[in-house]
Design a protein around this motif. Structure first.
Motif, short mmCIF file in Angstrom:
data_model
loop_
_atom_site.label_atom_id
_atom_site.label_comp_id
_atom_site.label_asym_id
_atom_site.label_seq_id
_atom_site.Cartn_x
_atom_site.Cartn_y
_atom_site.Cartn_z
N LEU B 81 88.72 9.83 49.73
CA LEU B 81 90.11 9.41 49.64
C LEU B 81 91.08 10.54 49.99
N MET B 82 90.69 11.76 49.68
CA MET B 82 91.65 12.86 49.81
C MET B 82 91.59 13.62 51.14
N MET B 83 90.45 13.64 51.77
CA MET B 83 90.34 14.41 53.01
C MET B 83 91.30 13.95 54.10
N PRO B 84 91.46 12.62 54.28
CA PRO B 84 92.43 12.20 55.31
C PRO B 84 93.83 12.75 55.05
N ILE B 85 94.13 13.02 53.76
CA ILE B 85 95.46 13.55 53.45
C ILE B 85 95.55 15.03 53.86
N LEU B 160 78.80 19.91 53.56
CA LEU B 160 78.49 19.31 54.86
C LEU B 160 79.18 17.97 55.04
N LEU B 161 79.14 17.17 53.98
CA LEU B 161 79.79 15.87 54.03
C LEU B 161 81.30 16.03 54.27
N GLY B 162 81.89 16.99 53.54
CA GLY B 162 83.32 17.26 53.68
C GLY B 162 83.67 17.69 55.09
N THR B 163 82.80 18.48 55.70
CA THR B 163 83.02 18.93 57.07
C THR B 163 83.08 17.73 58.02
N ILE B 168 86.48 14.03 61.45
CA ILE B 168 87.04 12.72 61.77
C ILE B 168 88.55 12.70 61.53
N GLY B 169 88.96 13.32 60.44
CA GLY B 169 90.38 13.36 60.11
C GLY B 169 91.19 14.06 61.19
N ILE B 170 90.66 15.16 61.71
CA ILE B 170 91.38 15.90 62.74
C ILE B 170 91.43 15.09 64.03
N PHE B 171 90.33 14.42 64.31
CA PHE B 171 90.34 13.56 65.51
C PHE B 171 91.41 12.47 65.37
N PHE B 187 90.87 7.27 57.19
CA PHE B 187 90.32 6.64 56.00
C PHE B 187 89.50 5.40 56.36
N GLY B 188 90.03 4.59 57.25
CA GLY B 188 89.31 3.38 57.67
C GLY B 188 87.98 3.72 58.30
N PHE B 189 88.00 4.72 59.15
CA PHE B 189 86.80 5.13 59.84
C PHE B 189 85.74 5.64 58.85
N LEU B 190 86.20 6.47 57.92
CA LEU B 190 85.28 7.02 56.93
C LEU B 190 84.68 5.93 56.07
N LEU B 191 85.53 4.99 55.69
CA LEU B 191 85.07 3.92 54.82
C LEU B 191 84.00 3.07 55.52
#
Lengths: 326, 258
Positions: B81-85, B160-163, B168-171, B187-191
């Motif tokens: 939830l937080m990484m995209p932010i 590793l997961l966070g990376t 994806i977030g940067i993309f 977020f959508g992509f990650l989900l």
């Protein structure tokens, strides 16, 4: 210093820049003058390697900006149109950041920073956040980042846009002070600006080069007024002097030949009144076969009009005369 | 190299000067602390109940799996939830403010910008993650019996997961000028990549294996059990590299258009 050859940039079907060729000589200040949407910003973006040209090429100090982008950019200082800056940084931090990215050696950085802070008079605000600065100061910080590291070529896109008259004057003085030391290319849609700063002016409209020369030369051409294109059948040796003899005509030059002894001439006339009717009558009365007469498309004056008032200039009208109007 | 470091430093500073890093870290710690303490109270509740049954009491419950594994799994959900932010701002903001154009007039490559941005978000992520070790130290201090080895592999897996999340977030951030849009895309992509493993229950075995291989979360499970396998490390690494490349291409693409 900057060579632009046959530069064309197409966005979809629209040509933003259309076969533009020019040169900026070392140490000169060249003004790129044109109404809004003339292709100034696109030209500058290609010059700085941000966009690729559809055709043509650009060299800065002999380096092709498309092929060796990074190398060419190390010679450049650029101020984009809307002065994009990092608003959450202080002016000093920002300039230090830029000095690192520009690859200025660490030992020279403090001196380089001090120089531009001095030059752009931002010493008093250097510790403040850029976002909290007034527009005038932001503009100067933008200018400072372009000048940082004394790049050989400085490209400024509308550097006085949105400033008050006092600030405009200061920025112009600053740009003038660079003359001879650095090569400057600046764009503007304000006529007095180029005459105030530039050594030479290129006027572009709809992506094409319309005229170039010193501000004085262009002013002269503007004062001389009307340009008429006429197609006359007859021996050039007789026709040309005959046109020249018409009162009010300043100069005549042959543009092209479009048939056996049918020539197109470009005629510069005195300003004051519309000379078309008079010229037509004179030619026909003298017994020449006048095939076509029209005012030259988009005269310099029309473009100047567009520059100053930013209004749509009237379309150049065509008058095809078969018989003289009396 | 120095350009990457310059951009990285500038961005990390901006995360901290704009409070973003503090807010995210605080919320992350509160949430992970909440999940951790509830896991501990569940554990003590069941341990207490079990103590009345002599046979089971002898065996005891596995604290490592019940509490530590649980903590890391919950952390990865919060990260989702937080990484995209964290990443939404990186390139979207540069493009919106026009500072991307400014950056591109310096002698800097797109790849240096992307790597600088990526590493800055990585640093913020690590700073956010590190304090969670306090939970485990506390557990140890009150006499909890768990294996530090599993903790280490779990941290490794979550990093590793966070990376992968960050890449994806940067993309997503490179695709738009709008931060919110960027966050929603990420977020959508990650989900989707998270939930793809749930398809298992409906799919025939051949295809469900495929779904498992793509799922972001399935690869984490082994790490939480204390196992580090090359294929799982490679999955996350390749995943991140792939999306960083896509980002670089995306930024360079403006110059391909002629």
């Amino acid at each position: 210093m900057i060579q632009v050859e046959n530069l064309t940039k197409r966005f979809g079907k629209r040509k933003a820049v259309d076969g533009l060729s020019f040169e900026v000589r070392e140490g000169e200040i060249l003004g790129l003058l044109g109404p809004n949407g003339a292709g100034k910003t696109t030209t500058m973006r290609i010059l700085t390697g941000y966009l690729s040209p559809t055709e043509g090429r650009v060299q800065i100090n002999g380096i092709d900006v498309t092929k060796e982008s990074v190398k060419a950019r190390s010679l450049l200082g650029y101020l984009p149109e809307d002065v994009p800056l990092y608003w959450d940084m202080t002016a000093e931090d920002f300039l230090r950041f830029v000095s690192k990215l520009k690859g200025i050696p660490k030992s020279l950085r403090p001196k380089a920073l001090e120089e531009v802070t001095e030059l752009c008079k931002i010493h008093e605000v250097r510790k403040r956040l850029i976002g909290k600065l007034s527009k005038g100061f932001r503009q100067r910080v933008g200018l400072a980042q372009a000048l940082l590291g004394s790049p050989k070529v400085i490209i400024l896109d509308e550097p006085t846009n949105g400033l008050d008259p006092k600030q405009i004057n200061e920025i112009r003085e600053l740009i003038k002070s660079l003359k001879g030391k650095q090569t400057v290319l600046l764009s503007t849609h304000i006529l007095p600006e180029v005459s105030a700063v530039a050594d030479r002016v290129l006027i572009i409209n709809e992506g094409k080069l319309v005229a170039q020369g010193t501000p004085e030369e262009l002013g002269e051409r503007l004062r001389t007024g009307q340009e008429i294109l006429i197609t006359v059948q007859g021996d050039i040796k007789i026709v040309k002097p005959a046109i020249h003899r018409i009162p009010g005509v300043i100069s005549v030059e042959k543009v092209e030949t479009c048939g056996p002894s049918v020539e197109v001439y470009k005629v510069f006339c005195d300003k004051g009144q519309d000379m078309r009717g008079f010229v037509a009558r004179m030619l026909v009365d003298s017994g020449f076969e006048l095939l076509e007469l029209k005012s030259a498309a988009m005269s310099l004056e029309d473009i100047f009009l567009k520059l100053v008032t930013k209004e749509e200039a009237p379309q150049p009208d065509t008058a095809v005369l078969s018989a003289p109007e009396i | 190299m120095s350009n990457i470091a310059t951009i990285l430093l500038k961005d990390v500073k901006s995360y901290f000067s704009s409070m973003t890093a503090y807010v995210l870290t605080t919320i992350f710690l509160i949430l992970s602390g909440f999940f951790f303490s509830s896991a501990v109270s569940y554990f003590s509740f069941y341990s207490f109940q079990l103590s009345s049954q002599p046979y089971l009491a002898q065996q005891g419950l596995n604290l490592t799996e019940a509490v530590v594994g649980n903590l890391f799994f919950n952390m990865s959900v919060i990260l989702l939830l937080m990484m995209p932010i964290i990443t939404m701002r990186t390139l979207a903001e540069e493009q919106k403010q026009g500072t991307f154009e400014l950056l591109m007039t310096y002698p800097v490559n797109e790849s240096e910008i992307v790597l600088g941005k990526f590493l800055s978000t990585f640093i913020v992520f690590i700073i956010m993650l590190l304090p969670t070790i306090a939970h485990l130290l506390l557990l140890k201090a009150v006499g909890g019996n768990f294996e530090w080895g599993v903790v280490a592999t779990s941290y490794f897996g979550v990093i590793l997961l966070g990376t992968a999340f960050l890449s994806i977030g940067i993309f997503a951030s490179s695709l738009t000028e709008n931060q919110i849009v960027s966050a929603v895309i990420a977020f959508g992509f990650l989900l989707i990549l998270w939930m793809i493993a749930w398809l298992n229950e409906f799919l025939p075995p051949e295809t469900s294996a495929w779904a498992n291989d793509f799922s972001l979360i399935r690869h984490l499970e082994e790490f939480l059990k204390g196992i580090v396998e090359l294929k799982h490390v490679a999955y996350y690494a390749l995943f991140s590299v792939f999306f960083l490349f896509l980002t670089i291409w995306r930024l360079e693409s403006r110059r391909w258009v002629r």
